[in-house]
Design a protein around this motif. Structure first.
Motif, PDB file in Angstrom:
ATOM      1  N   LYS A   4     -27.551 -26.023  -1.570  1.00 23.67           N
ATOM      2  CA  LYS A   4     -27.779 -26.341  -0.155  1.00 23.67           C
ATOM      3  C   LYS A   4     -28.957 -27.283   0.020  1.00 23.67           C
ATOM      4  N   ARG A   5     -28.900 -28.047   1.112  1.00 18.79           N
ATOM      5  CA  ARG A   5     -29.937 -29.039   1.406  1.00 18.79           C
ATOM      6  C   ARG A   5     -30.856 -28.506   2.493  1.00 18.79           C
ATOM      7  N   TYR A   6     -32.164 -28.624   2.296  1.00 16.61           N
ATOM      8  CA  TYR A   6     -33.138 -28.177   3.303  1.00 16.61           C
ATOM      9  C   TYR A   6     -34.008 -29.361   3.699  1.00 16.61           C
ATOM     10  N   GLY A 191     -16.313 -44.766  -7.092  1.00 17.98           N
ATOM     11  CA  GLY A 191     -16.560 -44.968  -5.663  1.00 17.98           C
ATOM     12  C   GLY A 191     -17.915 -45.588  -5.423  1.00 17.98           C
ATOM     13  N   PRO A 192     -18.174 -45.953  -4.157  1.00 16.57           N
ATOM     14  CA  PRO A 192     -19.465 -46.558  -3.815  1.00 16.57           C
ATOM     15  C   PRO A 192     -20.612 -45.574  -4.058  1.00 16.57           C
ATOM     16  N   THR A 193     -21.836 -46.066  -3.999  1.00 18.24           N
ATOM     17  CA  THR A 193     -22.990 -45.200  -4.256  1.00 18.24           C
ATOM     18  C   THR A 193     -23.173 -44.174  -3.130  1.00 18.24           C
ATOM     19  N   GLY A 194     -23.542 -42.976  -3.539  1.00 14.65           N
ATOM     20  CA  GLY A 194     -23.940 -41.937  -2.595  1.00 14.65           C
ATOM     21  C   GLY A 194     -22.841 -41.312  -1.755  1.00 14.65           C
ATOM     22  N   VAL A 195     -21.572 -41.559  -2.096  1.00 15.43           N
ATOM     23  CA  VAL A 195     -20.496 -41.009  -1.257  1.00 15.43           C
ATOM     24  C   VAL A 195     -20.215 -39.534  -1.551  1.00 15.43           C
ATOM     25  N   GLY A 196     -20.663 -39.060  -2.724  1.00 15.18           N
ATOM     26  CA  GLY A 196     -20.415 -37.653  -3.069  1.00 15.18           C
ATOM     27  C   GLY A 196     -19.508 -37.508  -4.289  1.00 15.18           C
ATOM     28  N   LYS A 197     -19.530 -38.485  -5.195  1.00  9.77           N
ATOM     29  CA  LYS A 197     -18.691 -38.406  -6.403  1.00  9.77           C
ATOM     30  C   LYS A 197     -19.092 -37.203  -7.263  1.00  9.77           C
ATOM     31  N   TYR A 224     -27.482 -44.858 -15.390  1.00  5.48           N
ATOM     32  CA  TYR A 224     -28.352 -45.874 -14.780  1.00  5.48           C
ATOM     33  C   TYR A 224     -29.604 -45.203 -14.210  1.00  5.48           C
ATOM     34  N   ARG A 225     -29.435 -43.960 -13.726  1.00  4.18           N
ATOM     35  CA  ARG A 225     -30.572 -43.240 -13.149  1.00  4.18           C
ATOM     36  C   ARG A 225     -30.736 -41.919 -13.893  1.00  4.18           C
ATOM     37  N   ILE A 226     -31.991 -41.600 -14.258  1.00  5.15           N
ATOM     38  CA  ILE A 226     -32.252 -40.341 -14.965  1.00  5.15           C
ATOM     39  C   ILE A 226     -31.817 -39.175 -14.075  1.00  5.15           C
ATOM     40  N   ALA A 270     -21.119 -44.227 -12.338  1.00  6.60           N
ATOM     41  CA  ALA A 270     -22.190 -44.655 -11.420  1.00  6.60           C
ATOM     42  C   ALA A 270     -21.554 -45.278 -10.184  1.00  6.60           C
ATOM     43  N   GLY A 271     -22.230 -45.166  -9.043  1.00  6.49           N
ATOM     44  CA  GLY A 271     -21.735 -45.778  -7.817  1.00  6.49           C
ATOM     45  C   GLY A 271     -21.649 -47.283  -7.986  1.00  6.49           C
ATOM     46  N   LYS A 272     -20.535 -47.853  -7.520  1.00  7.06           N
ATOM     47  CA  LYS A 272     -20.342 -49.309  -7.681  1.00  7.06           C
ATOM     48  C   LYS A 272     -20.582 -50.009  -6.356  1.00  7.06           C
ATOM     49  N   PHE A 325     -11.726 -37.790   0.116  1.00  3.22           N
ATOM     50  CA  PHE A 325     -12.672 -38.036   1.215  1.00  3.22           C
ATOM     51  C   PHE A 325     -13.776 -36.991   1.236  1.00  3.22           C
ATOM     52  N   THR A 326     -15.006 -37.439   1.512  1.00  2.00           N
ATOM     53  CA  THR A 326     -16.144 -36.522   1.598  1.00  2.00           C
ATOM     54  C   THR A 326     -16.767 -36.623   2.989  1.00  2.00           C
ATOM     55  N   LYS A 327     -17.704 -35.727   3.264  1.00  2.00           N
ATOM     56  CA  LYS A 327     -18.538 -35.746   4.466  1.00  2.00           C
ATOM     57  C   LYS A 327     -17.726 -35.650   5.753  1.00  2.00           C
ATOM     58  N   MET A 328     -16.566 -34.965   5.660  1.00  2.00           N
ATOM     59  CA  MET A 328     -15.760 -34.752   6.869  1.00  2.00           C
ATOM     60  C   MET A 328     -16.583 -33.984   7.900  1.00  2.00           C
ATOM     61  N   GLY A 354     -18.676 -30.515   3.168  1.00  2.00           N
ATOM     62  CA  GLY A 354     -20.072 -30.096   3.193  1.00  2.00           C
ATOM     63  C   GLY A 354     -20.692 -30.187   1.821  1.00  2.00           C
ATOM     64  N   GLN A 355     -21.964 -29.746   1.734  1.00  2.00           N
ATOM     65  CA  GLN A 355     -22.701 -29.922   0.490  1.00  2.00           C
ATOM     66  C   GLN A 355     -22.583 -28.755  -0.473  1.00  2.00           C
ATOM     67  N   SER A 356     -22.036 -27.636  -0.014  1.00  2.00           N
ATOM     68  CA  SER A 356     -22.017 -26.450  -0.879  1.00  2.00           C
ATOM     69  C   SER A 356     -21.012 -26.576  -2.010  1.00  2.00           C
TER      70      SER A 356
HETATM   71  N1  LIG Z   1     -22.528 -33.418   4.487  1.00  2.00           N
HETATM   72  C1  LIG Z   1     -21.980 -33.641   3.307  1.00  2.00           C
HETATM   73  N2  LIG Z   1     -22.742 -34.089   2.312  1.00  2.00           N
HETATM   74  C2  LIG Z   1     -22.156 -34.301   1.115  1.00  2.00           C
HETATM   75  C3  LIG Z   1     -20.781 -34.076   0.883  1.00  2.00           C
HETATM   76  N3  LIG Z   1     -20.502 -34.399  -0.404  1.00  2.00           N
HETATM   77  C4  LIG Z   1     -21.672 -34.803  -0.954  1.00  2.00           C
HETATM   78  N4  LIG Z   1     -22.670 -34.745  -0.052  1.00  2.00           N
HETATM   79  C5  LIG Z   1     -24.083 -35.097  -0.219  1.00  2.00           C
HETATM   80  O1  LIG Z   1     -24.190 -36.501  -0.406  1.00  2.00           O
HETATM   81  C6  LIG Z   1     -25.308 -36.799  -1.240  1.00  2.00           C
HETATM   82  C7  LIG Z   1     -24.864 -37.687  -2.388  1.00  2.00           C
HETATM   83  O2  LIG Z   1     -23.966 -36.933  -3.196  1.00  2.00           O
HETATM   84  P1  LIG Z   1     -23.687 -37.308  -4.728  1.00  2.00           P
HETATM   85  O3  LIG Z   1     -22.641 -36.378  -5.210  1.00  2.00           O
HETATM   86  O4  LIG Z   1     -24.939 -37.415  -5.502  1.00  2.00           O
HETATM   87  O5  LIG Z   1     -23.084 -38.758  -4.507  1.00  2.00           O
HETATM   88  P2  LIG Z   1     -22.649 -39.812  -5.637  1.00  2.00           P
HETATM   89  O6  LIG Z   1     -21.486 -40.562  -5.095  1.00  2.00           O
HETATM   90  O7  LIG Z   1     -22.468 -39.122  -6.932  1.00  2.00           O
HETATM   91  O8  LIG Z   1     -23.949 -40.724  -5.648  1.00  2.00           O
HETATM   92  P3  LIG Z   1     -24.331 -41.822  -6.785  1.00  2.00           P
HETATM   93  O9  LIG Z   1     -24.078 -41.195  -8.111  1.00  2.00           O
HETATM   94  O10 LIG Z   1     -25.783 -42.078  -6.498  1.00  2.00           O
HETATM   95  O11 LIG Z   1     -23.493 -43.029  -6.532  1.00  2.00           O
HETATM   96  C8  LIG Z   1     -25.880 -35.454  -1.694  1.00  2.00           C
HETATM   97  O12 LIG Z   1     -26.952 -35.129  -0.868  1.00  2.00           O
HETATM   98  C9  LIG Z   1     -24.711 -34.491  -1.464  1.00  2.00           C
HETATM   99  O13 LIG Z   1     -25.129 -33.166  -1.241  1.00  2.00           O
HETATM  100  C10 LIG Z   1     -19.979 -33.589   1.988  1.00  2.00           C
HETATM  101  O14 LIG Z   1     -18.769 -33.374   1.909  1.00  2.00           O
HETATM  102  N5  LIG Z   1     -20.638 -33.397   3.167  1.00  2.00           N
END
Ligand SMILES: Nc1nc2c(ncn2[C@@H]2O[C@H](COP(=O)(O)OP(=O)(O)OP(=O)(O)O)[C@@H](O)[C@H]2O)c(=O)[nH]1
Ligand SMILES: [Mg+2]
Length: 379
Positions: A4-6, A191-197, A224-226, A270-272, A325-328, A354-356
């Motif tokens: 979980k994220r705080y 997938g792109p960077t930070g999408v939740g891969k 690419y990142r530690i 890695a995110g592209k 799809f993520t972050k619905m 979600g993040q869990s």
């Molecule tokens: N709200 C929400 N956050 C999510 C979800 N999936 C992932 N995240 C959050 O998105 C952020 C990035 O998730 P990562 O899984 O590291 O994403 P990534 O695509 O692997 O990122 P890179 O490896 O940096 O390209 C983290 O804070 C996750 O907790 C989701 O379904 N909902």
């Protein structure tokens, strides 16, 4: 295991929240400074985000296997060059987002001014508006309405049923991951960077290993990142799943050999960024060397229509893939999913909500998607 994220105004405040909810021995996965939303957020003090994990059965009494204070020393460090470019990147994204919002507002006004819609029969206009309000792209909405109109005019079936039929055809059946014991399947996440891969991969790895009792292996090519390696290492340690780290695609064969007894192997990449030709080559190498059975293109539901269009175009180099799809949970509606299905023609697999880890992921349900896209009909 629960992740979980705080968020807190200070590191102490965020850590206190972790302690209060997860207990004093919760495992800290990452810490970072985040800006508050909106342009004004850039002028406010950054918030501190802490991602923590705890064993649900042991909550409040969790013994960490390893504590990784990722970025913990960064709080007081001065703004560096890459921080500045990240800030600029985010500002650019926000400005383009504002442009997107303005476009939507303008098109909304156009609909109000010309109630006949863009060449659509008056009786279908409320349905067109409903789709557009649910963020289905205007061109796509028009095409779908016209197709439904044609069926309606040639049959005695009412328009709404025709529309549902056409929408269902566009949503298509869902194709989640199917694994049978003994037949090793290799699944690559791109997938792109930070999408939740990585998070989605960890969710599926947990489901397949813990719930479905399959033999699971993990490979990461994101060196690419530690922090990226550490992130998956921690999930692997918690789930007790072996992880191989690739520093070059050529190491794939050796990694596969390490996982020869597995039912399913998940490969993280890695995110592209768009138009990164070197990374495209690397992804193709990983796919071909691993003889990948499935590739998942991970997309965030927060992405604008033009963003989706660019991403899908930039992944046209892939031989084949499914959409995940993520972050619905952060998106206001489901139109983005229909848009991506329409543009790419690729099947749906999962939707993360979600993040869990591993709870917040489900198989994409076409009926649920249909009812969400058909909601708020004003006829
Ligand atoms: N709200 C929400 N956050 C999510 C979800 N999936 C992932 N995240 C959050 O998105 C952020 C990035 O998730 P990562 O899984 O590291 O994403 P990534 O695509 O692997 O990122 P890179 O490896 O940096 O390209 C983290 O804070 C996750 O907790 C989701 O379904 N909902
Ligand atoms: Mg990742």
């Amino acid at each position: 295991m629960k992740v979980k994220r705080y968020i807190g105004h200070t590191a102490q405040e965020a850590m206190q929240k972790v302690k209060d909810e997860m207990g004093k021995d919760a495992l800290i996965l990452s810490t970072r400074k985040i800006r508050q939303k909106g342009i004004t957020g850039w002028f406010k003090r950054p918030l501190i985000e802490v991602v923590a994990a705890a064993d649900e059965s042991n909550e409040g009494n969790f013994t960490p296997r390893r504590i990784v204070p990722a970025n913990a020393t960064n709080y007081a460090s001065p703004v560096r060059q890459d921080d500045t470019s990240k800030v600029l990147e985010k500002l650019e994204a926000q400005i383009s987002n504002m442009g997107e919002i303005l476009n939507k507002l303008t098109s909304g006004f156009k609909i109000m001014e010309n109630h006949a819609g863009p060449g659509i029969k008056q009786e279908y206009v409320p349905y067109y508006e409903m789709l557009v309000k649910n963020e289905v792209n205007e061109g796509i909405a028009k095409d779908i309405i016209e197709k439904a109109g044609l069926i309606h005019e040639r049959s005695s079936v009412d328009f709404e049923r025709c529309l549902k039929r056409v929408l269902m055809e566009h949503i298509g059946p869902s194709r989640p991951l199917e694994v049978s014991p003994g037949s090793r399947k290799v699944v690559v996440f791109v997938g792109p960077t930070g999408v939740g891969k990585t998070t989605s991969l960890a969710k599926l790895a947990a489901i397949f290993s813990i719930q479905k009792q399959m033999k699971v292996g993990l490979i990461t090519a994101d060196t690419y990142r530690i922090a990226a390696v550490d992130q998956l290492k921690i999930y692997a340690e918690i789930m007790e799943i072996p992880l191989s780290i690739l520093y070059s695609p050529r190491e794939m064969l050796a990694a596969l050999e390490e996982h020869r007894d597995k039912d399913v192997i998940f490969v993280d990449t890695a995110g592209k960024s768009i138009r990164d030709r070197a990374q495209e080559k690397e992804i193709l190498e990983l796919i071909s060397l691993s003889k990948a059975d499935e590739v998942y293109l991970v997309l965030s539901c927060n992405t604008s229509y033009s963003g989706c269009l660019n991403i899908i175009k930039s992944y046209s180099f892939l031989p084949d893939y499914k959409l995940l799809f993520t972050k619905m949970d952060e998106a206001s509606n489901y139109g983005v999913i229909l848009n991506c299905r329409y543009i790419s023609g690729k099947p749906l697999s999962y939707i993360a909500t979600g993040q869990s880890v591993p709870d917040d992921i489900e198989v994409a349900d076409p009926n649920k998607l249909l009812s969400c896209i058909m909601k708020r009909v004003e006829v």
